[in-house]
Motif scaffolding. Structure first.
Motif, PDB file in Angstrom:
ATOM      1  N   ASP A 154       0.830  -1.205   0.000  1.00  0.00           N
ATOM      2  CA  ASP A 154       0.000   0.000   0.000  1.00  0.00           C
ATOM      3  C   ASP A 154       0.867   1.258   0.000  1.00  0.00           C
ATOM      4  O   ASP A 154       0.506   2.270  -0.611  1.00  0.00           O
ATOM      5  CB  ASP A 154      -0.932   0.010   1.213  1.00  0.00           C
ATOM      6  N   ARG A 155       2.007   1.195   0.702  1.00  0.00           N
ATOM      7  CA  ARG A 155       2.899   2.359   0.754  1.00  0.00           C
ATOM      8  C   ARG A 155       3.765   2.449  -0.493  1.00  0.00           C
ATOM      9  O   ARG A 155       4.017   3.534  -1.004  1.00  0.00           O
ATOM     10  CB  ARG A 155       3.801   2.265   1.990  1.00  0.00           C
ATOM     11  N   PHE A 156       4.254   1.289  -0.954  1.00  0.00           N
ATOM     12  CA  PHE A 156       5.105   1.277  -2.144  1.00  0.00           C
ATOM     13  C   PHE A 156       4.263   0.851  -3.341  1.00  0.00           C
ATOM     14  O   PHE A 156       4.385  -0.240  -3.875  1.00  0.00           O
ATOM     15  CB  PHE A 156       6.308   0.356  -1.924  1.00  0.00           C
ATOM     16  N   GLU A 157       3.415   1.794  -3.719  1.00  0.00           N
ATOM     17  CA  GLU A 157       2.499   1.580  -4.836  1.00  0.00           C
ATOM     18  C   GLU A 157       3.114   2.143  -6.104  1.00  0.00           C
ATOM     19  O   GLU A 157       3.784   3.178  -6.081  1.00  0.00           O
ATOM     20  CB  GLU A 157       1.163   2.269  -4.544  1.00  0.00           C
ATOM     21  N   CYS A 158       2.903   1.453  -7.200  1.00  0.00           N
ATOM     22  CA  CYS A 158       3.476   1.892  -8.470  1.00  0.00           C
ATOM     23  C   CYS A 158       2.553   2.921  -9.132  1.00  0.00           C
ATOM     24  O   CYS A 158       1.457   2.595  -9.591  1.00  0.00           O
ATOM     25  CB  CYS A 158       3.669   0.690  -9.390  1.00  0.00           C
ATOM     26  N   ALA A 244      12.101  -0.986  -4.474  1.00  0.00           N
ATOM     27  CA  ALA A 244      12.139  -0.636  -5.897  1.00  0.00           C
ATOM     28  C   ALA A 244      11.395  -1.668  -6.733  1.00  0.00           C
ATOM     29  O   ALA A 244      10.707  -1.317  -7.709  1.00  0.00           O
ATOM     30  CB  ALA A 244      13.591  -0.514  -6.367  1.00  0.00           C
ATOM     31  N   MET A 245      11.507  -2.945  -6.354  1.00  0.00           N
ATOM     32  CA  MET A 245      10.760  -3.994  -7.058  1.00  0.00           C
ATOM     33  C   MET A 245       9.258  -3.752  -6.946  1.00  0.00           C
ATOM     34  O   MET A 245       8.513  -3.908  -7.929  1.00  0.00           O
ATOM     35  CB  MET A 245      11.110  -5.364  -6.473  1.00  0.00           C
ATOM     36  N   ALA A 246       8.800  -3.378  -5.748  1.00  0.00           N
ATOM     37  CA  ALA A 246       7.373  -3.128  -5.546  1.00  0.00           C
ATOM     38  C   ALA A 246       6.877  -1.998  -6.434  1.00  0.00           C
ATOM     39  O   ALA A 246       5.712  -1.990  -6.861  1.00  0.00           O
ATOM     40  CB  ALA A 246       7.095  -2.808  -4.080  1.00  0.00           C
ATOM     41  N   CYS A 247       7.756  -1.038  -6.718  1.00  0.00           N
ATOM     42  CA  CYS A 247       7.408   0.094  -7.588  1.00  0.00           C
ATOM     43  C   CYS A 247       7.770  -0.170  -9.045  1.00  0.00           C
ATOM     44  O   CYS A 247       7.705   0.740  -9.875  1.00  0.00           O
ATOM     45  CB  CYS A 247       8.104   1.357  -7.086  1.00  0.00           C
TER      46      CYS A 247
END
Length: 327
Positions: A154-158, A244-247
């Motif tokens: 939820d925080r690291f959303e693309c 970075a992967m999450a984004c």
């Protein structure tokens, strides 16, 4: 279940955003989490913390005291005695040892590494490490669990690159290589990043270091960047890589910790040697990928590895329950 997190304070008596995020994920699973932070880094500060922590644990009941980092584990072990079960998370630098600029172990690194191994062996009911490499470094009699930190999706959303750049006031035409670490820390090897950029020889590329930002700010930078660069000498399971992967940001990273496993088979992500030519070549490929395809499948890789914060919280709960069964 009542759990007390023990860690160094990042600022004004607050744990790091990473520690807070892990606590929040456990709270979502029904765990009551409190935080005890160690302020200051001197010997007197640590000794004072033992007294304060012991007083807190004598007044309140905690099933588990979870210490993050080796020195915090020492304070927690001395502070909680037999009133609570101690679970120790070793983060990387504590077990690898802090290094000098030339890569050699510093005197502080030698001491901290020794203390971390002693705490793991004597005080801790369970030990958590971030990678298989770290697991192999534990004393023979210590059976640890490999549980990398998870990522809060939820925080690291693309979000779109154009949206992120507009929020950060970055030119839409600038090629951005992100270095999400403090360049002054020798183990992050910023010199290799600089040399690699010189080898790349593209004046349209900007190397931007960022650090001490909130998770929401970090997410915007990952989404705005063309490539995230990690040149560390050593890591456990680098959180910046997973974020970075999450984004879905393309990544170039040295082969440290669990990076090869994390980035396996992801197009647009490259694992490199500690060599400026190799890094520069990978950066060129990653920038070309970013231009042609923009984003990677890193987020899907994290899902397949169950490295979202809720999955990791469930694994932590398993460790807590196992430690309590050993009483």
């Amino acid at each position: 279940m009542n759990v007390l997190f023990v860690s160094r304070s990042r600022s004004k008596g607050m744990p790091s955003p990473l520690i807070l995020a892990q606590g929040e994920s456990l709270e979502s699973q029904g765990v009551n989490v409190q935080y005890y932070t160690i302020d200051g880094g001197g010997v007197a500060d640590y000794l004072k913390s033992v007294v304060h922590l012991r007083r807190k644990i004598s007044k309140e009941y905690f099933d588990v005291v979870h210490a993050h980092y080796g020195l915090s584990g020492l304070i927690a072990g001395l502070g909680c005695g037999r009133r609570s079960v101690l679970v120790l998370s070793l983060m990387g630098t504590d077990l690898y040892g802090k290094r000098k600029a030339d890569g050699r172990l510093s005197a502080v690194g030698i001491v901290v590494r020794a203390i971390s191994r002693i705490v793991a062996l004597i005080f801790s009911r369970e030990v958590i490490v971030k990678s298989e490499d770290m697991l192999a470094m534990l004393p023979d009699k210590v059976k640890g669990s490999v549980i990398p930190n998870g990522v809060n999706f939820d925080r690291f959303e693309c979000i779109g690159k154009s949206i992120a750049r507009k929020r950060l006031d970055l030119s839409p035409h600038q090629k951005v290589i992100l270095f999400p670490s403090d360049p002054s820390r020798p183990e992050k090897n910023y010199l290799l990043a600089q040399k690699s950029l010189q080898k790349l020889g593209d004046r349209s590329v900007a190397l931007i270091p960022i650090y001490n930002l909130s998770q929401s700010e970090l997410a915007q930078w990952y989404c705005a960047a063309d490539v995230m660069l990690l040149t560390s000498l050593y890591e456990g399971s680098p959180n910046v890589v997973k974020e970075a992967m999450a984004c879905r940001c393309p990544i170039v990273a040295t082969d440290v910790g669990d990076v090869s496993w994390l980035l396996e088979d992801i197009q647009g992500c490259f694992v490199v040697r500690q060599d400026a030519e190799d890094v520069a070549s990978a950066l060129e490929k990653a920038l070309a990928f970013a231009e042609n395809f923009d984003r990677t499948s890193g987020r899907e890789r994290l899902v397949s590895l169950k490295l979202d914060s809720l999955s990791v919280a469930s694994r932590l709960l398993d460790v807590y329950n196992r430690s309590l069964m050993k009483v």
